[in-house]
Design a protein around this motif. Structure first.
Motif, PDB file in Angstrom:
ATOM      1  N   ALA A 154       1.103  -1.166   0.012  1.00 16.80           N
ATOM      2  CA  ALA A 154      -0.098   0.043   0.285  1.00 16.80           C
ATOM      3  C   ALA A 154       0.973   1.748   0.109  1.00 16.80           C
ATOM      4  O   ALA A 154       1.933   0.859   0.577  1.00 16.80           O
ATOM      5  CB  ALA A 154      -0.925  -0.048   1.354  1.00 16.80           C
ATOM      6  N   MET A 155      -0.018   1.849  -0.542  1.00 18.04           N
ATOM      7  CA  MET A 155       0.797   3.586  -0.865  1.00 18.04           C
ATOM      8  C   MET A 155      -0.252   4.761  -0.131  1.00 18.04           C
ATOM      9  O   MET A 155      -1.305   4.662  -0.833  1.00 18.04           O
ATOM     10  CB  MET A 155       2.079   3.652  -2.642  1.00 18.04           C
ATOM     11  N   THR A 164       5.241  11.034   0.686  1.00 20.60           N
ATOM     12  CA  THR A 164       4.184  10.069   0.660  1.00 20.60           C
ATOM     13  C   THR A 164       5.210   8.336   1.762  1.00 20.60           C
ATOM     14  O   THR A 164       5.923   8.368   1.999  1.00 20.60           O
ATOM     15  CB  THR A 164       5.249   8.819  -0.448  1.00 20.60           C
ATOM     16  N   TYR A 165       3.691   7.595   1.889  1.00 23.59           N
ATOM     17  CA  TYR A 165       4.260   7.143   3.148  1.00 23.59           C
ATOM     18  C   TYR A 165       4.069   5.139   2.684  1.00 23.59           C
ATOM     19  O   TYR A 165       3.371   4.886   1.624  1.00 23.59           O
ATOM     20  CB  TYR A 165       3.031   6.814   4.235  1.00 23.59           C
ATOM     21  N   ALA A 173       2.484   6.542  11.666  1.00 26.61           N
ATOM     22  CA  ALA A 173       2.211   7.747  11.976  1.00 26.61           C
ATOM     23  C   ALA A 173       1.203   7.506  12.769  1.00 26.61           C
ATOM     24  O   ALA A 173       0.681   9.114  13.219  1.00 26.61           O
ATOM     25  CB  ALA A 173       2.343   8.281  10.147  1.00 26.61           C
ATOM     26  N   MET A 174       0.326   6.679  12.794  1.00 25.28           N
ATOM     27  CA  MET A 174      -1.178   6.545  13.182  1.00 25.28           C
ATOM     28  C   MET A 174      -1.113   6.800  14.736  1.00 25.28           C
ATOM     29  O   MET A 174      -1.692   7.541  14.653  1.00 25.28           O
ATOM     30  CB  MET A 174      -1.764   5.440  12.839  1.00 25.28           C
ATOM     31  N   HIS A 235      -4.073   5.641  -1.457  1.00 24.95           N
ATOM     32  CA  HIS A 235      -4.816   5.868  -0.881  1.00 24.95           C
ATOM     33  C   HIS A 235      -3.892   7.779  -1.277  1.00 24.95           C
ATOM     34  O   HIS A 235      -2.867   7.732  -0.951  1.00 24.95           O
ATOM     35  CB  HIS A 235      -5.173   6.215   0.354  1.00 24.95           C
ATOM     36  N   GLN A 236      -4.876   8.999  -2.048  1.00 27.22           N
ATOM     37  CA  GLN A 236      -4.176   9.816  -2.287  1.00 27.22           C
ATOM     38  C   GLN A 236      -5.616  11.068  -2.063  1.00 27.22           C
ATOM     39  O   GLN A 236      -5.845  10.921  -2.078  1.00 27.22           O
ATOM     40  CB  GLN A 236      -3.714   9.951  -3.376  1.00 27.22           C
ATOM     41  N   TRP A 237      -4.647  12.336  -1.395  1.00 24.24           N
ATOM     42  CA  TRP A 237      -5.473  13.235  -1.055  1.00 24.24           C
ATOM     43  C   TRP A 237      -4.849  14.588  -2.470  1.00 24.24           C
ATOM     44  O   TRP A 237      -3.237  14.376  -2.492  1.00 24.24           O
ATOM     45  CB  TRP A 237      -5.039  13.501   0.432  1.00 24.24           C
TER      46      TRP A 237
END
Length: 239
Positions: A154-155, A164-165, A173-174, A235-237
């Motif tokens: 997953a990215m 980018t994670y 990070a959560m 998942h991209q914002w």
């Protein structure tokens, strides 16, 4: 005959099970889950008919309180000969009743299109609910949820310099992610790619405890079906 069937055991006698099934049909057979889309009016049995609001959607062919119920089922206005048939048996077992529901007649005209539309509608509702699970997990800081439900490759891509994670970076990070006070979703669109991949896009207005200014973002998410669940692969914002 092509049919669908389901069996469930309940801890009441057959007569009580029959009464609850028929009297409280609106409590479990929701109008917004009909095969022909959202419809107005609750379901009820009345004078030998199955009614939805003021529309007849079926007729009773067997009403035997305790052992059996049978009725037809189809959209309002359809030729009664083209309706499907539902047969329900209430079988006494030790400690209760086995309820056996058989729904047949799907080979009749026009039902293939309705079933395909219903399946797509149901999948889209489920994908929306799945996205909600991810949003709830973010808001609650549920790190284990992301460990289970992100694919290994997953990215996650966000605005900013370090944007980018990987899965491992996201999970790490959560732990310190701020709680959202607001996440309003709008304009959802779902594109299916085969049976096991879906691309979900929407606009969102959000606020969290470290930044009380509303932010407007465009979100794109790729979900893949693996090991019996829909998991997040991308998942991209974009602001």
């Amino acid at each position: 005959m092509t049919e669908a069937h389901v069996t469930v055991e309940v801890e009441v006698d057959p007569a009580t099970a029959f009464d609850l099934f028929t009297r409280d049909i609106a409590a479990w057979w929701r109008a917004d889950r009909s095969l022909w889309g959202d419809s107005e009016g609750e379901l009820r049995f009345e004078d030998g008919r199955l009614m939805q609001g003021s529309a007849e959607i079926g007729r009773v062919s067997a009403w035997e309180p305790g052992p059996r119920l049978a009725f037809s089922y189809g959209p309002p206005g359809v030729d009664p000969a083209e309706r499907t048939e539902v047969d329900v048996r209430f079988e006494a077992i030790r400690g209760g009743t086995r309820v056996v529901v058989r729904h047949g007649g799907w080979e009749k005209a026009n039902w293939s299109g309705l079933l395909a539309g219903f399946a797509r509608h149901s999948l889209e509702r489920m994908l929306l609910a799945r996205l909600g699970d991810f949003l709830d997990a973010i808001g609650n800081g549920e790190v284990e949820f992301f460990e289970r439900n992100l694919t290994d490759e997953a990215m996650l891509i966000f605005p900013g310099e370090r944007n980018t994670y990987t899965k491992a970076q996201c999970v790490a990070a959560m732990a310190g992610h701020p709680v959202y006070h607001k996440y309003d979703l709008a304009d959802p669109h779902i594109v299916h790619i085969g049976e096991a991949t879906a691309v979900f896009t929407h606009h969102a207005t959000l606020m969290h405890e470290q930044d009380e200014r509303p932010r407007s973002v465009m979100v794109s998410t790729v979900l893949v079906h693996r090991d019996g669940a829909w998991r997040l692969a991308l998942h991209q914002w974009t602001e």
